[in-house]
Design a protein around this motif. Structure first.
Motif: not given
Length: 280
Positions: A80-83, A88-95, A119-128, A133-140
Motif C-alpha cells: 500500500f505504501r509503495f502504491k 502520488l509521485t505520478a500525479l505531481f510529476s504531471n504538474e 488512521f488513513g489520513q494526512a495533515t497538510l502544512f505550509f513549509g516544514p 493548512i488542513k488535517s484529516k485529509i483522506s489518504l488517497q
C-alpha cells in the motif's frame, strides 16, 4: 452451575465476535493492499479475543491462522505504501513537481504532508510543519493532490503585485511607527505591521458595517507567500530590513512569522521589520 453457564456465555459471545471479524477480514481481503490498515486493526481485535478463550484445540488453530494473517498484513501494508507513493509521485510529476522526504513526512514544493497510515489520513502544512493548512485529509493520492492544488491555486491567484505589496507595507509601517511614537527607520514587531496592512486592505464597506462577510481575510500562509513574492521580485531589498526571530519568538505566533524563501519550501522566522529612513 451458574459459573459454568456464565463461562459458556463468555465463550459464545467471544466466538460470535471472532466469526464476525473473520468475515469482515475475508471481505476486506478482496482488495488487501488498499485495506491493509483496516485488516491490521481487525486482526488485532481478533488476537485480543483469542487471548480470552480457554485453552482447547480450536484456540491453537486460531492462533496459527492469526500468525499467518499478520504476516500477510505486513506485506499488504508495504504494498500500500509503495502504491500510494507511486501514484502520488505520478500525479505531481504531471504538474512538474517533485516529492521529497521519507514517510511519514514528505515535501511537495511549499508544502509538507504528514501521513498517518494507521488512521488513513494526512495533515497538510505550509513549509516544514510551520502553518497547518488542513488535517484529516483522506489518504488517497487523488484527494491529496487536489487538496494541495486547490491551496496552491488560491495563492497564485493573489491579485496584488510586488509593487503594490511594497507600497502597502510602507503605509502600514508608517502608520504603526507613528502610533508607537518612534522615529521612521526603527524596527517594529512584524506582526503589528502585517495587522495594519490587513486593515488597510479592507473595503469601506467593512468599516461601515464590520461584519465577517465584509472582511477580506489574510491568513498567515497568504501573508508569508505575499512577502515571498516581494523577496522574489527583489523589492524587499529596496529599503526593507527583516530581523531574524530568536528561538523564543518563534514559539509565539504573535511575535513572529515564517517567511518562505524559495520554491523548495525553505524559509526563516522573522520577528521585526524596518524601513530605510531614506524612504521617509
Amino acid at each position: 452451575m451458574k459459573e459454568i453457564i456464565d463461562d459458556l456465555k463468555v465463550l459464545v459471545n467471544c466466538s460470535n465476535h471472532i466469526i464476525k471479524l473473520i468475515n469482515i477480514c475475508d471481505r476486506t481481503k478482496e482488495n488487501p493492499v488498499n485495506n491493509a490498515y483496516v485488516l491490521e486493526k481487525n486482526i488485532g481485535e481478533i488476537e485480543r479475543l483469542i487471548s480470552e478463550l480457554p485453552d482447547f484445540e480450536l484456540k491453537n488453530r486460531l492462533t496459527t491462522w492469526l500468525k499467518k494473517e499478520k504476516q500477510g498484513v505486513e506485506t499488504f501494508k508495504e504494498d500500500f505504501r509503495f502504491k500510494f507513493g507511486k501514484e502520488l509521485t505520478a500525479l505531481f510529476s504531471n504538474e512538474g513537481k517533485k516529492i521529497k522526504g521519507q514517510y511519514p513526512l514528505v515535501r511537495v514544493g511549499f508544502y509538507t504532508l504528514k501521513l498517518d497510515f494507521q488512521f488513513g489520513q494526512a495533515t497538510l502544512f505550509f513549509g516544514p510543519e510551520i502553518e497547518k493548512i488542513k488535517s484529516k485529509i483522506s489518504l488517497q493520492p487523488k484527494v491529496i493532490f487536489e487538496t494541495i492544488k486547490k491551496y496552491d491555486n488560491d495563492l497564485n491567484m493573489m491579485k496584488s503585485t510586488p509593487e503594490e505589496i511594497f507600497k502597502g507595507l510602507y503605509k502600514a509601517y508608517s502608520n504603526r511607527i507613528k502610533l508607537a511614537n518612534k522615529s521612521f527607520g526603527e524596527k517594529l514587531l512584524i506582526t503589528d505591521v502585517l495587522n495594519e496592512y490587513v486593515m488597510l486592505k479592507q473595503s469601506r464597506k467593512f468599516f461601515v458595517d464590520p461584519q465577517k462577510t465584509h472582511f477580506h481575510e489574510y491568513s498567515r500562509v497568504k501573508l508569508s507567500y505575499m512577502l515571498y513574492l516581494l523577496r522574489k521580485s527583489n523589492l524587499l531589498e529596496r529599503g526593507i530590513k527583516l530581523y531574524v526571530a530568536t528561538f523564543d519568538a518563534t514559539i509565539d505566533k504573535m511575535n513572529s512569522i515564517w517567511i518562505l524563501e524559495n520554491e523548495d519550501g525553505e524559509g526563516t522566522h522573522y520577528s521585526h521589520i524596518a524601513f530605510d529612513p531614506a524612504l521617509n
